[in-house]
Design an enzyme around this catalytic site. Structure first.
Site, PDB file in Angstrom:
ATOM      1  CG  HIS A   5     -34.444 -28.556   6.933  1.00 49.34           C
ATOM      2  ND1 HIS A   5     -34.561 -27.323   6.358  1.00 49.34           N
ATOM      3  CD2 HIS A   5     -34.830 -28.401   8.218  1.00 49.34           C
ATOM      4  CE1 HIS A   5     -34.999 -26.453   7.258  1.00 49.34           C
ATOM      5  NE2 HIS A   5     -35.154 -27.087   8.401  1.00 49.34           N
TER       6      HIS A   5
ATOM      7  CE1 TYR B  74     -32.468 -24.118  -1.160  1.00 51.63           C
ATOM      8  CE2 TYR B  74     -30.988 -22.547  -2.199  1.00 51.63           C
ATOM      9  CZ  TYR B  74     -31.211 -23.543  -1.273  1.00 51.63           C
ATOM     10  OH  TYR B  74     -30.183 -23.964  -0.459  1.00 51.63           O
TER      11      TYR B  74
ATOM     12  N   PRO C  72     -22.809 -18.782  -2.913  1.00 50.23           N
ATOM     13  CG  PRO C  72     -23.815 -17.135  -1.601  1.00 50.23           C
ATOM     14  CD  PRO C  72     -22.846 -17.323  -2.713  1.00 50.23           C
TER      15      PRO C  72
ATOM     16  CE  LYS D 121     -23.409 -28.946  -2.399  1.00 48.71           C
ATOM     17  NZ  LYS D 121     -24.007 -29.663  -1.295  1.00 48.71           N
TER      18      LYS D 121
ATOM     19  CE1 TYR E  87     -29.753 -27.108  -1.205  1.00 45.20           C
ATOM     20  CE2 TYR E  87     -30.374 -28.722   0.468  1.00 45.20           C
ATOM     21  CZ  TYR E  87     -30.278 -27.399   0.042  1.00 45.20           C
ATOM     22  OH  TYR E  87     -30.683 -26.385   0.868  1.00 45.20           O
TER      23      TYR E  87
HETATM   24  P1  FAD Z   1     -12.791 -19.101   7.003  1.00 41.32           P
HETATM   25  O1  FAD Z   1     -14.047 -19.457   7.706  1.00 41.32           O
HETATM   26  O2  FAD Z   1     -12.773 -17.852   6.179  1.00 41.32           O
HETATM   27  O3  FAD Z   1     -11.614 -19.060   8.078  1.00 41.32           O
HETATM   28  C1  FAD Z   1     -10.337 -18.532   7.783  1.00 41.32           C
HETATM   29  C2  FAD Z   1      -9.765 -17.959   9.053  1.00 41.32           C
HETATM   30  O4  FAD Z   1      -8.420 -17.550   8.828  1.00 41.32           O
HETATM   31  C3  FAD Z   1     -10.511 -16.728   9.529  1.00 41.32           C
HETATM   32  O5  FAD Z   1     -10.926 -16.902  10.870  1.00 41.32           O
HETATM   33  C4  FAD Z   1      -9.516 -15.597   9.352  1.00 41.32           C
HETATM   34  O6  FAD Z   1      -9.692 -14.587  10.353  1.00 41.32           O
HETATM   35  C5  FAD Z   1      -8.195 -16.328   9.510  1.00 41.32           C
HETATM   36  N1  FAD Z   1      -7.050 -15.673   8.870  1.00 41.32           N
HETATM   37  C6  FAD Z   1      -7.000 -15.070   7.659  1.00 41.32           C
HETATM   38  N2  FAD Z   1      -5.769 -14.590   7.425  1.00 41.32           N
HETATM   39  C7  FAD Z   1      -5.013 -14.897   8.512  1.00 41.32           C
HETATM   40  C8  FAD Z   1      -3.663 -14.646   8.863  1.00 41.32           C
HETATM   41  N3  FAD Z   1      -2.827 -13.995   8.042  1.00 41.32           N
HETATM   42  N4  FAD Z   1      -3.214 -15.093  10.060  1.00 41.32           N
HETATM   43  C9  FAD Z   1      -4.035 -15.759  10.903  1.00 41.32           C
HETATM   44  N5  FAD Z   1      -5.342 -16.023  10.610  1.00 41.32           N
HETATM   45  C10 FAD Z   1      -5.821 -15.586   9.427  1.00 41.32           C
HETATM   46  N6  FAD Z   1     -21.018 -22.563   3.161  1.00 41.32           N
HETATM   47  C11 FAD Z   1     -21.767 -23.668   3.382  1.00 41.32           C
HETATM   48  O7  FAD Z   1     -21.224 -24.783   3.363  1.00 41.32           O
HETATM   49  N7  FAD Z   1     -23.109 -23.617   3.639  1.00 41.32           N
HETATM   50  C12 FAD Z   1     -23.770 -22.434   3.637  1.00 41.32           C
HETATM   51  O8  FAD Z   1     -24.980 -22.408   3.936  1.00 41.32           O
HETATM   52  C13 FAD Z   1     -23.027 -21.239   3.326  1.00 41.32           C
HETATM   53  N8  FAD Z   1     -23.632 -20.037   3.300  1.00 41.32           N
HETATM   54  C14 FAD Z   1     -22.864 -18.920   3.207  1.00 41.32           C
HETATM   55  C15 FAD Z   1     -23.519 -17.717   3.246  1.00 41.32           C
HETATM   56  C16 FAD Z   1     -22.781 -16.546   3.177  1.00 41.32           C
HETATM   57  C17 FAD Z   1     -23.509 -15.225   3.225  1.00 41.32           C
HETATM   58  C18 FAD Z   1     -21.340 -16.592   3.072  1.00 41.32           C
HETATM   59  C19 FAD Z   1     -20.504 -15.337   3.047  1.00 41.32           C
HETATM   60  C20 FAD Z   1     -20.690 -17.802   3.007  1.00 41.32           C
HETATM   61  C21 FAD Z   1     -21.433 -18.970   3.067  1.00 41.32           C
HETATM   62  N9  FAD Z   1     -20.814 -20.217   3.006  1.00 41.32           N
HETATM   63  C22 FAD Z   1     -21.592 -21.349   3.127  1.00 41.32           C
HETATM   64  C23 FAD Z   1     -19.354 -20.325   2.846  1.00 41.32           C
HETATM   65  C24 FAD Z   1     -18.603 -20.585   4.160  1.00 41.32           C
HETATM   66  O9  FAD Z   1     -18.910 -19.581   5.094  1.00 41.32           O
HETATM   67  C25 FAD Z   1     -17.081 -20.661   3.909  1.00 41.32           C
HETATM   68  O10 FAD Z   1     -16.851 -21.520   2.831  1.00 41.32           O
HETATM   69  C26 FAD Z   1     -16.305 -21.158   5.155  1.00 41.32           C
HETATM   70  O11 FAD Z   1     -16.212 -20.141   6.116  1.00 41.32           O
HETATM   71  C27 FAD Z   1     -14.887 -21.632   4.793  1.00 41.32           C
HETATM   72  O12 FAD Z   1     -14.189 -22.008   5.964  1.00 41.32           O
HETATM   73  P2  FAD Z   1     -12.605 -21.843   6.069  1.00 41.32           P
HETATM   74  O13 FAD Z   1     -12.238 -22.376   7.398  1.00 41.32           O
HETATM   75  O14 FAD Z   1     -11.962 -22.380   4.862  1.00 41.32           O
HETATM   76  O15 FAD Z   1     -12.347 -20.276   5.979  1.00 41.32           O
HETATM   77  C1  DHB Z   2     -28.048 -21.114   3.753  1.00 33.40           C
HETATM   78  C2  DHB Z   2     -27.252 -20.492   2.815  1.00 33.40           C
HETATM   79  C3  DHB Z   2     -27.263 -20.988   1.525  1.00 33.40           C
HETATM   80  O1  DHB Z   2     -26.491 -20.424   0.598  1.00 33.40           O
HETATM   81  C4  DHB Z   2     -28.040 -22.063   1.164  1.00 33.40           C
HETATM   82  O2  DHB Z   2     -28.055 -22.495  -0.123  1.00 33.40           O
HETATM   83  C5  DHB Z   2     -28.801 -22.684   2.121  1.00 33.40           C
HETATM   84  C6  DHB Z   2     -28.798 -22.211   3.428  1.00 33.40           C
HETATM   85  C7  DHB Z   2     -28.088 -20.581   5.133  1.00 33.40           C
HETATM   86  O3  DHB Z   2     -27.403 -19.581   5.401  1.00 33.40           O
HETATM   87  O4  DHB Z   2     -28.861 -21.112   5.945  1.00 33.40           O
END
Ligand code: FAD
Ligand code: DHB
Length: 391
Positions: free
Chosen positions: A72, A200, A292, A296, A384
């Site tokens: 995009h 948005y 979200p 980021k 962004y």
């Molecule tokens: P996580 O993905 O949470 O991974 C942590 C892992 O640790 C998990 O698999 C968990 O099961 C495991 N764990 C936890 N405790 C233990 C334990 N005690 N022992 C062993 N394993 C354990 N971010 C973006 O950049 N772009 C987006 O578009 C975006 N949209 C989002 C939309 C939604 C609806 C949501 C909910 C989040 C969004 N995010 C977005 C945020 C993004 O999903 C998170 O920031 C990302 O998953 C962080 O990655 P991580 O590896 O730090 O943590």
């Molecule tokens: C998505 C989620 C977001 O929060 C955003 O700002 C842009 C895209 C997504 O899930 O595609």
């Protein structure tokens, strides 16, 4: 079992770190409490910054992404009955990529397992210790047995609800928190995207975001009360609310279809400082979360790992531990900038429950300021598309 770096969590942060360490010949073990099918199907983020894609490319994990991601060059802000396009690529020279987080996770798992990196699924870490001593220890349960992993360093990549953050003594830890009085109801639907770029939308009923996962799958979000139950929303109600918040625009028709998944996410900003204590490094959601809006979270997890892997490589390859000291402060500069951006996008586009008519008018005026000024558009676009990993 002993390894150089014990990684707790097989999300984007833990899996990327495992890959980057392996490529440098540093040993690690990944412990993940959930099963492989569970982590590979967890629907979450979808937007990757150019810098994140560049790092996935350099680490050999972007082949499928280049085939399947949607690239995009702009977004639209929709408010006051009008649409305003922000040409991200013209303003920054960079692009963003739509590719589901679960696809990123699948690619990372395949790359790690193919290279022989041990990922133990259904291995729940229960306690970490030795952070200030000669050697760190992780106690975990795997296949019903209590096990111990000793390591030089622990990467706490266990997300917001993990155990690592709480292992930092409370007197040394400061959590900065903001809870928002709303959440997002997110849906996946078998419907082609309403528009080929993200929309948005600010509306008096609340925020809406139209995004996508593929040419046949839409992902949409609507602002709802924070404790809303997704089951209270019928498919018809969801589509009707999305249609209202999008508004009527020539040449733009809401695309609908079967809703295949729906859930509510609460919105919160949180930063833990410091991100390191002795042999423990926090990275990704274990150290910080953002609302979200602006996408980021996953991108910050990736940039933390870039900085952490450099510090670990400097230590193991050059016996230089100096980057351990600067790991947290380096990450936190970028984290706070992303916190500001996520808060700003959230407050500019959402309906605060106690907003006065003055607040609503001011909010629309702010959107006009950004959308109609090149300086304003550039500010939004630069953030962004993603700030440099180190600043
Ligand atoms: P996580 O993905 O949470 O991974 C942590 C892992 O640790 C998990 O698999 C968990 O099961 C495991 N764990 C936890 N405790 C233990 C334990 N005690 N022992 C062993 N394993 C354990 N971010 C973006 O950049 N772009 C987006 O578009 C975006 N949209 C989002 C939309 C939604 C609806 C949501 C909910 C989040 C969004 N995010 C977005 C945020 C993004 O999903 C998170 O920031 C990302 O998953 C962080 O990655 P991580 O590896 O730090 O943590
Ligand atoms: C998505 C989620 C977001 O929060 C955003 O700002 C842009 C895209 C997504 O899930 O595609």
């Amino acid at each position: 079992m002993h390894t150089q770096v014990g990684i707790i969590g097989a999300g984007p942060a833990g899996l990327l770190l495992a890959r980057m360490l392996h490529l440098q010949g540093i040993s690690c073990v990944v412990l993940e409490s959930r099963s492989r099918p569970y982590v590979e199907s967890r629907i979450r983020a979808g937007l990757l910054e150019q810098g994140s894609v560049d790092l996935l490319t350099e680490t050999g994990m972007a082949d499928r992404l280049y085939k399947e991601a949607m690239v995009h060059e702009g977004i639209e802000l929709v408010f006051d009955g009008q649409r305003h396009r922000i040409d991200i690529t013209a303003l920054t020279g960079r692009k963003v990529y739509i590719y589901g987080q679960q696809e990123v996770v699948k690619d990372m798992i395949v790359a790690n397992l193919a290279a022989g990196v041990p990922i133990l699924f259904e291995a729940q870490a229960s306690e970490i210790s030795g952070l200030e001593g000669e050697r760190a220890t992780i106690r975990y349960t795997h296949e019903g047995k209590e096990e111990v992993l000793t390591c030089d360093y622990i990467a706490g990549c266990d997300g917001f609800h993990g155990i690592c953050r709480d292992a930092i003594p409370p007197q040394l830890m400061r959590g900065h928190d903001r809870i928002y009085p709303f959440g997002w109801l997110g849906i996946l639907a078998d419907a082609p995207p309403t528009k080929d770029e993200l929309l948005y939308c600010r509306h008096d009923n609340g925020f809406a975001l139209f995004t996508m996962r593929s040419p046949t799958v839409s992902r949409c979000y609507i602002q709802v009360p924070p404790d809303e139950n997704a089951e209270n929303w019928s498919d018809d109600q969801i589509w009707s609310e999305l249609e209202t918040r999008l508004g009527k625009h020539e040449g733009l028709t809401l695309s609908t279809g079967k809703i295949t998944q729906k859930s509510v996410t609460a919105m919160r900003s949180y930063v833990a400082e410091p991100m390191r204590h002795g042999r423990l490094f926090l990275a990704g959601d274990s150290a910080h979360i953002v609302p979200p809006t602006g996408a980021k979270g996953m991108n910050l997890a990736i940039s933390d790992i870039y900085v952490l892997s450099k510090a670990l490589v400097a230590f193991y390859k050059k016996n230089d531990a100096s980057l351990f000291e600067t790991y947290g402060p380096t990450c936190l500069r970028r984290i706070w900038r992303a916190q500001h951006f996520s808060w700003w996008m959230t407050s500019m586009l959402h309906n605060l429950p106690d907003a006065s008519p003055f607040d609503a008018k001011r909010q629309v005026a702010e959107l006009y300021t950004i959308a109609t000024s090149k300086a304003g558009q550039t500010l939004l676009a630069e953030n962004y598309v993603g700030l440099p990993f180190e600043m």
